[in-house]
Structure formats: structure tokens, C-alpha cells
Design a protein around this motif. Sequence first.
Motif, PDB file in Angstrom:
ATOM      1  N   TYR A 120     -59.037 -69.386  46.454  1.00 15.93           N
ATOM      2  CA  TYR A 120     -57.707 -69.551  47.055  1.00 15.93           C
ATOM      3  C   TYR A 120     -56.686 -69.969  45.993  1.00 15.93           C
ATOM      4  O   TYR A 120     -55.607 -69.377  45.886  1.00 15.93           O
ATOM      5  N   HIS A 144     -45.371 -67.932  56.216  1.00 12.20           N
ATOM      6  CA  HIS A 144     -46.380 -68.774  55.570  1.00 12.20           C
ATOM      7  C   HIS A 144     -47.729 -68.557  56.238  1.00 12.20           C
ATOM      8  O   HIS A 144     -47.825 -67.934  57.288  1.00 12.20           O
ATOM      9  N   GLU A 145     -48.746 -69.066  55.593  1.00  6.56           N
ATOM     10  CA  GLU A 145     -50.085 -68.985  56.154  1.00  6.56           C
ATOM     11  C   GLU A 145     -50.636 -70.393  56.340  1.00  6.56           C
ATOM     12  O   GLU A 145     -50.176 -71.336  55.694  1.00  6.56           O
ATOM     13  N   SER A 150     -45.660 -76.547  59.002  1.00  9.04           N
ATOM     14  CA  SER A 150     -45.593 -75.170  59.496  1.00  9.04           C
ATOM     15  C   SER A 150     -44.345 -74.963  60.344  1.00  9.04           C
ATOM     16  O   SER A 150     -43.652 -73.949  60.206  1.00  9.04           O
ATOM     17  N   ARG A 179     -51.292 -63.212  45.249  1.00 14.56           N
ATOM     18  CA  ARG A 179     -51.141 -62.798  46.651  1.00 14.56           C
ATOM     19  C   ARG A 179     -49.716 -62.974  47.141  1.00 14.56           C
ATOM     20  O   ARG A 179     -49.402 -62.662  48.283  1.00 14.56           O
ATOM     21  N   GLU A 192     -54.356 -72.413  56.463  1.00  9.78           N
ATOM     22  CA  GLU A 192     -55.755 -72.197  56.086  1.00  9.78           C
ATOM     23  C   GLU A 192     -56.458 -73.548  55.957  1.00  9.78           C
ATOM     24  O   GLU A 192     -55.877 -74.509  55.472  1.00  9.78           O
TER      25      GLU A 192
END
Length: 155
Positions: free
Chosen positions: A41, A24-25, A14, A48, A27
Motif C-alpha cells: 500500500y 478518497h479511499e 472521510s 496509484r 482501507e
Amino acid sequence: MGSDSDWRVMSDASQALTDFGIPHEVEVVSAHRTVDKLVTYGREARSRGLRVIIAGAGGAAHLPGMLASLTALPVVGVPVQLATLDGMDSLLSIVQMPAGIPVATVSINGAKNAGILAARILGASDPGVADRVEAYARDLEAQVEQKNRRLKESL
């Protein structure tokens, strides 16, 4: 990542993406405990707008491979070292994918390299990201030269 406990390793990916200016995400998606979430996902990731997935997991480490089986996006697997087997179980689980379901795999706890690899993948079609990756490489080179100079001066 497969568990929030993986964040101690995955935060490096990250941070690398943040350093390159790549949104970015983060999860938690468990291949074993949240199977429906995993399938959703993986199947919806591309629609997405995701372009690369970095998946870190320890132990059986099925998350990267399962995601790779659910999406056409590149998946970078990060084997997360647990208390037993020194992460070799995770590494072997991720790297030994069947033909047709590739997962790019970095070293055990190699989340920083996973972030850099994702940036390189994105940089193949985004000149701005490519420029930042090239600048990063130049900075690494300058750091090595600086360390070399300091070492020689200390002799």
C-alpha cells in the motif's frame, strides 16, 4: 486505519474529504497484522494517484510512521484514543518520528482536522479545492459571528 474499530473516529476525515468534494479511499491496513499489505500500500500509493495519506491508529500507532517511511507522499497521522492511556500512547507514537520521516500529526481523535489538513495540502496545487477550503473558513467565521450575536442577545 489500523483496524475497522478506528472507523468511529476516522469517519470524520472521510466526511470532511467528501464535504470538500475530494475523492478518497478507505482501507484497513494494520502495521502489525498485515505487514505485506502495508508495504504494498505504501510503496504503490503514489503510483496509484494518491496525493496525501491520512493514517489513523491507536495503541502503538505505528501505521502513520510506517507509511511515511514507505512513500514520498505527505502523511497525516490521527492518534485514535483507546480505552487505556487516553490516547496519549497513540499521540506520542505518531508525533515522535525520527528525523527524515515526518508525519503531520493532529490531536487525539482529530480526524476531522486531518481531513481539512489534507484538503489544504491538496489545495496548494488545486485552485478548486483551495476555493472550497477558503469558503469553509468563511463559513466558520460566519458561524462564530452568529453565535456571538445570539449570546449578546441572550444577555
